[in-house]
Design a protein around this motif. Sequence first.
Motif, PDB file in Angstrom:
ATOM      1  N   VAL A  19       0.878  -1.172   0.000  1.00 46.74           N
ATOM      2  CA  VAL A  19       0.000   0.000   0.000  1.00 46.74           C
ATOM      3  C   VAL A  19       0.918   1.225   0.000  1.00 46.74           C
ATOM      4  O   VAL A  19       1.844   1.291   0.813  1.00 46.74           O
ATOM      5  CB  VAL A  19      -0.904  -0.014   1.266  1.00 46.74           C
ATOM      6  CG1 VAL A  19      -1.698   1.287   1.363  1.00 46.74           C
ATOM      7  CG2 VAL A  19      -1.841  -1.218   1.206  1.00 46.74           C
ATOM      8  N   ASN A  20       0.700   2.138  -0.939  1.00 46.84           N
ATOM      9  CA  ASN A  20       1.643   3.269  -1.026  1.00 46.84           C
ATOM     10  C   ASN A  20       1.273   4.359  -0.019  1.00 46.84           C
ATOM     11  O   ASN A  20       0.303   4.239   0.727  1.00 46.84           O
ATOM     12  CB  ASN A  20       1.710   3.806  -2.464  1.00 46.84           C
ATOM     13  CG  ASN A  20       0.377   4.406  -2.917  1.00 46.84           C
ATOM     14  OD1 ASN A  20      -0.507   4.658  -2.100  1.00 46.84           O
ATOM     15  ND2 ASN A  20       0.250   4.616  -4.223  1.00 46.84           N
ATOM     16  N   VAL A  21       2.018   5.417  -0.032  1.00 48.60           N
ATOM     17  CA  VAL A  21       1.884   6.477   0.987  1.00 48.60           C
ATOM     18  C   VAL A  21       0.481   7.103   0.934  1.00 48.60           C
ATOM     19  O   VAL A  21       0.019   7.729   1.859  1.00 48.60           O
ATOM     20  CB  VAL A  21       2.979   7.554   0.792  1.00 48.60           C
ATOM     21  CG1 VAL A  21       2.819   8.284  -0.533  1.00 48.60           C
ATOM     22  CG2 VAL A  21       3.003   8.529   1.943  1.00 48.60           C
TER      23      VAL A  21
ATOM     24  N   GLY B   6      -2.225   5.321   0.665  1.00 50.02           N
ATOM     25  CA  GLY B   6      -3.187   4.310   1.096  1.00 50.02           C
ATOM     26  C   GLY B   6      -3.802   3.588  -0.085  1.00 50.02           C
ATOM     27  O   GLY B   6      -4.800   2.901   0.028  1.00 50.02           O
ATOM     28  N   GLU B   7      -3.163   3.739  -1.258  1.00 51.19           N
ATOM     29  CA  GLU B   7      -3.671   3.032  -2.447  1.00 51.19           C
ATOM     30  C   GLU B   7      -2.964   1.682  -2.556  1.00 51.19           C
ATOM     31  O   GLU B   7      -1.747   1.605  -2.394  1.00 51.19           O
ATOM     32  CB  GLU B   7      -3.328   3.833  -3.716  1.00 51.19           C
ATOM     33  CG  GLU B   7      -3.917   5.220  -3.783  1.00 51.19           C
ATOM     34  CD  GLU B   7      -3.251   6.040  -4.899  1.00 51.19           C
ATOM     35  OE1 GLU B   7      -3.819   7.080  -5.261  1.00 51.19           O
ATOM     36  OE2 GLU B   7      -2.171   5.650  -5.394  1.00 51.19           O
ATOM     37  N   GLU B   8      -3.729   0.636  -2.839  1.00 46.64           N
ATOM     38  CA  GLU B   8      -3.076  -0.658  -3.047  1.00 46.64           C
ATOM     39  C   GLU B   8      -2.300  -0.564  -4.351  1.00 46.64           C
ATOM     40  O   GLU B   8      -2.843  -0.178  -5.377  1.00 46.64           O
ATOM     41  CB  GLU B   8      -4.119  -1.781  -3.149  1.00 46.64           C
ATOM     42  CG  GLU B   8      -3.475  -3.161  -3.012  1.00 46.64           C
ATOM     43  CD  GLU B   8      -4.427  -4.295  -3.343  1.00 46.64           C
ATOM     44  OE1 GLU B   8      -5.580  -4.015  -3.747  1.00 46.64           O
ATOM     45  OE2 GLU B   8      -3.995  -5.455  -3.213  1.00 46.64           O
TER      46      GLU B   8
ATOM     47  N   SER C 270       8.624  10.834  -6.661  1.00 46.85           N
ATOM     48  CA  SER C 270       7.703   9.946  -7.369  1.00 46.85           C
ATOM     49  C   SER C 270       6.467   9.660  -6.524  1.00 46.85           C
ATOM     50  O   SER C 270       6.572   9.563  -5.284  1.00 46.85           O
ATOM     51  CB  SER C 270       8.398   8.604  -7.667  1.00 46.85           C
ATOM     52  OG  SER C 270       7.450   7.589  -7.975  1.00 46.85           O
ATOM     53  N   GLU C 271       5.332   9.475  -7.171  1.00 44.95           N
ATOM     54  CA  GLU C 271       4.117   9.117  -6.424  1.00 44.95           C
ATOM     55  C   GLU C 271       4.357   7.863  -5.600  1.00 44.95           C
ATOM     56  O   GLU C 271       3.781   7.687  -4.533  1.00 44.95           O
ATOM     57  CB  GLU C 271       2.942   8.883  -7.386  1.00 44.95           C
ATOM     58  CG  GLU C 271       1.664   8.507  -6.637  1.00 44.95           C
ATOM     59  CD  GLU C 271       0.661   7.742  -7.472  1.00 44.95           C
ATOM     60  OE1 GLU C 271       0.846   7.618  -8.692  1.00 44.95           O
ATOM     61  OE2 GLU C 271      -0.320   7.274  -6.890  1.00 44.95           O
ATOM     62  N   GLU C 272       5.205   6.978  -6.133  1.00 44.96           N
ATOM     63  CA  GLU C 272       5.349   5.656  -5.505  1.00 44.96           C
ATOM     64  C   GLU C 272       6.504   5.581  -4.506  1.00 44.96           C
ATOM     65  O   GLU C 272       6.908   4.509  -4.094  1.00 44.96           O
ATOM     66  CB  GLU C 272       5.486   4.562  -6.583  1.00 44.96           C
ATOM     67  CG  GLU C 272       4.303   4.496  -7.538  1.00 44.96           C
ATOM     68  CD  GLU C 272       2.945   4.298  -6.840  1.00 44.96           C
ATOM     69  OE1 GLU C 272       2.929   3.779  -5.709  1.00 44.96           O
ATOM     70  OE2 GLU C 272       1.920   4.686  -7.425  1.00 44.96           O
ATOM     71  N   SER C 273       7.036   6.775  -4.124  1.00 45.35           N
ATOM     72  CA  SER C 273       8.080   6.745  -3.085  1.00 45.35           C
ATOM     73  C   SER C 273       7.741   7.796  -2.033  1.00 45.35           C
ATOM     74  O   SER C 273       7.603   8.980  -2.368  1.00 45.35           O
ATOM     75  CB  SER C 273       9.435   7.063  -3.718  1.00 45.35           C
ATOM     76  OG  SER C 273      10.356   7.417  -2.703  1.00 45.35           O
TER      77      SER C 273
ATOM     78  N   GLY D 299      -3.471   6.436 -13.511  1.00 42.76           N
ATOM     79  CA  GLY D 299      -4.707   5.747 -13.909  1.00 42.76           C
ATOM     80  C   GLY D 299      -4.569   4.248 -13.708  1.00 42.76           C
ATOM     81  O   GLY D 299      -5.204   3.452 -14.378  1.00 42.76           O
ATOM     82  N   SER D 300      -3.728   3.875 -12.741  1.00 41.84           N
ATOM     83  CA  SER D 300      -3.408   2.440 -12.626  1.00 41.84           C
ATOM     84  C   SER D 300      -4.617   1.567 -12.312  1.00 41.84           C
ATOM     85  O   SER D 300      -4.599   0.376 -12.569  1.00 41.84           O
ATOM     86  CB  SER D 300      -2.297   2.195 -11.613  1.00 41.84           C
ATOM     87  OG  SER D 300      -2.477   2.953 -10.465  1.00 41.84           O
ATOM     88  N   SER D 301      -5.710   2.181 -11.828  1.00 36.29           N
ATOM     89  CA  SER D 301      -6.887   1.329 -11.572  1.00 36.29           C
ATOM     90  C   SER D 301      -7.450   0.836 -12.911  1.00 36.29           C
ATOM     91  O   SER D 301      -8.230  -0.101 -12.968  1.00 36.29           O
ATOM     92  CB  SER D 301      -7.965   2.122 -10.807  1.00 36.29           C
ATOM     93  OG  SER D 301      -8.366   3.223 -11.635  1.00 36.29           O
TER      94      SER D 301
ATOM     95  N   LEU E  23      -6.026  14.826  -6.607  1.00 33.78           N
ATOM     96  CA  LEU E  23      -4.808  14.788  -7.417  1.00 33.78           C
ATOM     97  C   LEU E  23      -3.657  15.503  -6.723  1.00 33.78           C
ATOM     98  O   LEU E  23      -3.852  16.498  -6.020  1.00 33.78           O
ATOM     99  CB  LEU E  23      -5.094  15.362  -8.803  1.00 33.78           C
ATOM    100  CG  LEU E  23      -6.174  14.564  -9.553  1.00 33.78           C
ATOM    101  CD1 LEU E  23      -6.454  15.162 -10.915  1.00 33.78           C
ATOM    102  CD2 LEU E  23      -5.777  13.098  -9.684  1.00 33.78           C
ATOM    103  N   ARG E  24      -2.431  14.968  -6.911  1.00 37.17           N
ATOM    104  CA  ARG E  24      -1.260  15.486  -6.218  1.00 37.17           C
ATOM    105  C   ARG E  24      -0.659  16.646  -7.011  1.00 37.17           C
ATOM    106  O   ARG E  24      -0.499  16.574  -8.241  1.00 37.17           O
ATOM    107  CB  ARG E  24      -0.239  14.359  -6.045  1.00 37.17           C
ATOM    108  CG  ARG E  24      -0.536  13.309  -4.941  1.00 37.17           C
ATOM    109  CD  ARG E  24      -1.821  12.497  -5.007  1.00 37.17           C
ATOM    110  NE  ARG E  24      -2.052  11.738  -6.197  1.00 37.17           N
ATOM    111  CZ  ARG E  24      -2.061  10.393  -6.250  1.00 37.17           C
ATOM    112  NH1 ARG E  24      -1.786   9.699  -5.182  1.00 37.17           N
ATOM    113  NH2 ARG E  24      -2.343   9.774  -7.379  1.00 37.17           N
ATOM    114  N   ALA E  25      -0.329  17.721  -6.289  1.00 39.81           N
ATOM    115  CA  ALA E  25       0.146  18.965  -6.915  1.00 39.81           C
ATOM    116  C   ALA E  25       1.410  18.729  -7.735  1.00 39.81           C
ATOM    117  O   ALA E  25       1.476  19.054  -8.933  1.00 39.81           O
ATOM    118  CB  ALA E  25       0.403  20.018  -5.841  1.00 39.81           C
TER     119      ALA E  25
HETATM  120 MN    MN Z   1      -1.756   5.817  -7.483  1.00 47.07          MN
END
Ligand code: MN
Length: 334
Positions: A67-69, A71-73, A100-103, A124-126, A273-275
């Motif tokens: 789960v990333n920062v 809270g998204e799986e 990065s969104e994922e770090s 849009g990974s969902s 959405l992240r700035a």
């Molecule tokens: Mn995401």
Amino acid sequence: ATLHEYLRARAADAVEASTSAREAEDCENEAAIVRALARTCAKIGRFVRRAGLTDVKAYVEGKNGAVNVHGEEQAALDDAAHEMCVEALREEGSSAWIASEESEDVVAANPRGRIAVVFDPLDGSSNIECGVGVGTIFGLVGVDENSAAASVYARPGNDMRSVGYVMYGASTILVLSFMSTGAVCAFTYDESLDAFVLTKANIRIPTSGNVYSVNQANYRKWDDVMRAYIDECSKEKKSLRYIGSMVADVHRTLLYGGTFHYPADASNPNGKLRAVYECFPMSAIIERAGGLAISAADTRVLDFVPTSAHERMPIHVGSPADIERLSQMYRESP
Ligand code: MN
Ligand code: AHG
Ligand code: MN
Ligand code: MN
């Protein structure tokens, strides 16, 4: 022209116009970083295009259970795309920082670097498991040597230099504005050449459009002005198109005109959405193509100064006439 040739020409112009050796070196580094990102996105595209086939099945259909920062799986490809980008940037060598969104933390790279890279490795990974368009978003900002991590995100989006995104849709398209004054261009990836080929130079967004794009399910949670604006859109017989991948929704808005929104709502006062690595690069592209990008009535997205790398903000982007109408409704609301 290929992306390679385009960047070489643009970097040569910038070097010629530069006033110092350091500035000239920065231009060359900026072109090299964009090339490294484009090469990596072509690789991510190959994973996306082979969805379900054994060699990449685990990446595209798997969840790695993390789960990333936010809270998204995490989709396995979220993480794989992140790792591929970080590795490519480290190999290119001139990036100082990588956000990065994922770090959760900003990744330190070359302490003497003068350019930081922000990116959303897989947007849009969902949608990835059902084969709907996903993308990668990136932006470059100048930093001082031996800068601190905060110098990457604690600054207005106006500071973005090169910005762009790759959409893995019906074709793999890179939309890029090189350096801070770069025209917005589109390049289509040509598998037979293993290269991105310039297909649209100097894209301009239509003044107004007949499409609006928002997650209508949140209607009852919006403020009165947003509801009134969307009511007006349907009264004006506009069409609603919402893919759920920001890259795909904004790309359509850029080419066809209209608006894309992720508003604040009762449960998300700062929107979703992240700035730094979604709103800023996409707003810079839309503004440089003649559009508008606002967060609330009179505040431009690019004037916002985040306090963390993952801070969220409301966003409304698109055709100038359509966004100006929303801004006017906010200004006139009691
Ligand atoms: Mn995401
Ligand atoms: P990401 O996959 O990088 O986390 O981004 C997903 C974002 C964005 O792509 C899209 O516009 C938005 O999520 C859709 O959110 P909703 O499903 O809440 O409408
Ligand atoms: Mn995203
Ligand atoms: Mn993402």
